[in-house]
Design a protein around this motif. Structure first.
Motif: not given
Lengths: 263, 113
Positions: B24-33, B44-47, B51-60, B62-65
């Motif tokens: 029910t929750r997204v805690l963390k996303l890991r992207l490869r850029i 990306l961090q700013f965006a 975009v997470c605001h008000g979704t199940m990922a609010e407060g998640a 972001l890790e960028i590799e």
């Protein structure tokens, strides 16, 4: 909003042709709420890591491939024309269509943030055209092109030209389903544009130096520009022309006829 | 840049994956850029926050590799790190335009609960 160009959330404000679609973006928001309370259910406990390893461009790439197949079935040669704002995309496309005449029939999809001025300029020249106004989005994507193409009578066309939003950054990442990506570099812009925007110039199949009737007035260093293009767009076919005077247009038009024959 | 569009797509994929996993929750996303992807990690961090605001990922989080771009040298049969699309091999000084890495715009995994 993104910091560089104000690009917004994909699709929300996009308008195509004369119609105003009110695309409501419901997805995402309803979910998440209401489910919070089930946190203790057996199926949703504890942390887990879901491995994805997928491209973020996957959805656009699939739609682009669908477009490509559709356009191929229609025997259309499709060009995605990209450049900075003011490089002469609209004049270049208008003159290309006019000079091809009845030989190859050209239709155009035009993308801009706002106004249908470019579409109006092409329409006045008798070219079938659909305008996409993207609102805050800084590029066209495959879905917008698919929706816009539905408003043209494609069976009456041989060449579909997509005039992208004037921007050398964002459109580089979005395949639209084109056969050829054509990047314009006008002589008034500076010879180092390919070095400043390598992803776009690298992704192009064709590079066109435009407004070459103004080269001496602009102090254009042709050798340097060609060297820079050859460095970044080393696989691209290069044309030098002036759409306004017609200088160099013949080689470009011959190339299009030859490319269309291969579709 | 088009970081908001890209982040919106990343969030959509992450939320789909979370729902499929029964979370029910997204805690963390890991992207490869990739370094030649044309995307700026700071944007990306700013965006992401937007975009997470008000979704199940609010407060998640972001890790960028970051993936360093590399070209392939045919002569040396080896890769070398590069800064753009067309580079000289530091060993044999032949020029290569065969990019092997650096254009990545990928979602690696998503942590859910």
């Amino acid at each position: 909003m993104c910091q560089e160009c104000g690009c917004g959330n994909g699709g929300g404000d996009v308008k195509i042709g004369a119609h105003v679609h009110g695309h409501e973006h419901h997805h995402g928001h309803e979910h998440g709420h209401g489910h919070h309370d089930h946190g203790d259910h057996g199926h949703a406990h504890g942390k887990q890591t879901v491995s994805l390893n997928r491209s973020l461009m996957e959805k656009n790439s699939l739609l682009a491939e669908r477009n490509r197949g559709f356009f191929k079935a229609k025997k259309l040669l499709v060009l995605n024309v990209v450049s900075s704002p003011g490089s002469g995309k609209t004049t270049f496309i208008r003159e290309t269509a006019a000079r091809l005449g009845a030989n190859l029939r050209v239709g155009v999809i035009v993308g801009d943030l706002a106004t249908d001025n470019d579409a109006a300029r092409l329409r006045t020249a008798g070219i079938p055209v659909v305008q996409i106004t993207t609102g805050t989005v800084c590029h066209l994507d495959a879905d917008m092109v698919s929706r816009a193409a539905g408003q043209l009578d494609l069976d009456q066309l041989d060449v579909l030209v997509i005039e992208n939003v004037g921007n050398l950054v964002c459109p580089a990442d979005y395949d639209l389903g084109e056969d050829l990506r054509v990047v314009l570099l006008s002589v008034t812009e500076g010879e180092d544009k390919p070095l400043k925007y390598p992803p776009m110039f690298h992704s192009a199949n064709v590079a066109v130096i435009t407004k070459n009737d103004m080269a001496s007035a602009a102090g254009f260093n042709r050798e340097l520009a060609l060297a820079n293009l050859n460095r970044v767009s080393h696989h691209a076919q290069i044309f030098e022309l002036s759409a306004k005077t017609g200088n160099g247009m013949k080689a470009w038009l011959d190339f299009l006829v030859q490319q269309r024959a291969q579709v | 840049m088009h970081e908001v569009s890209i982040m919106t797509e990343a969030l959509r994929m992450a939320m789909d994956a979370a729902k499929s996993a029964g979370s029910t929750r997204v805690l963390k996303l890991r992207l490869r850029i990739g370094s030649l992807s044309g995307v700026v990690p700071e944007s990306l961090q700013f965006a992401f926050d937007v975009v997470c605001h008000g979704t199940m990922a609010e407060g998640a989080s972001l890790e960028i590799e970051a993936v360093q771009a590399a070209c392939w040298c045919e002569t040396c049969q080896a890769e070398f790190d590069c800064v753009d699309f067309f580079n000289e091999c530091p060993r044999c000084h032949n020029v290569s335009g065969e990019l092997r890495r650096g254009r990545e715009l990928e979602i690696a995994d998503v942590e859910t609960s």
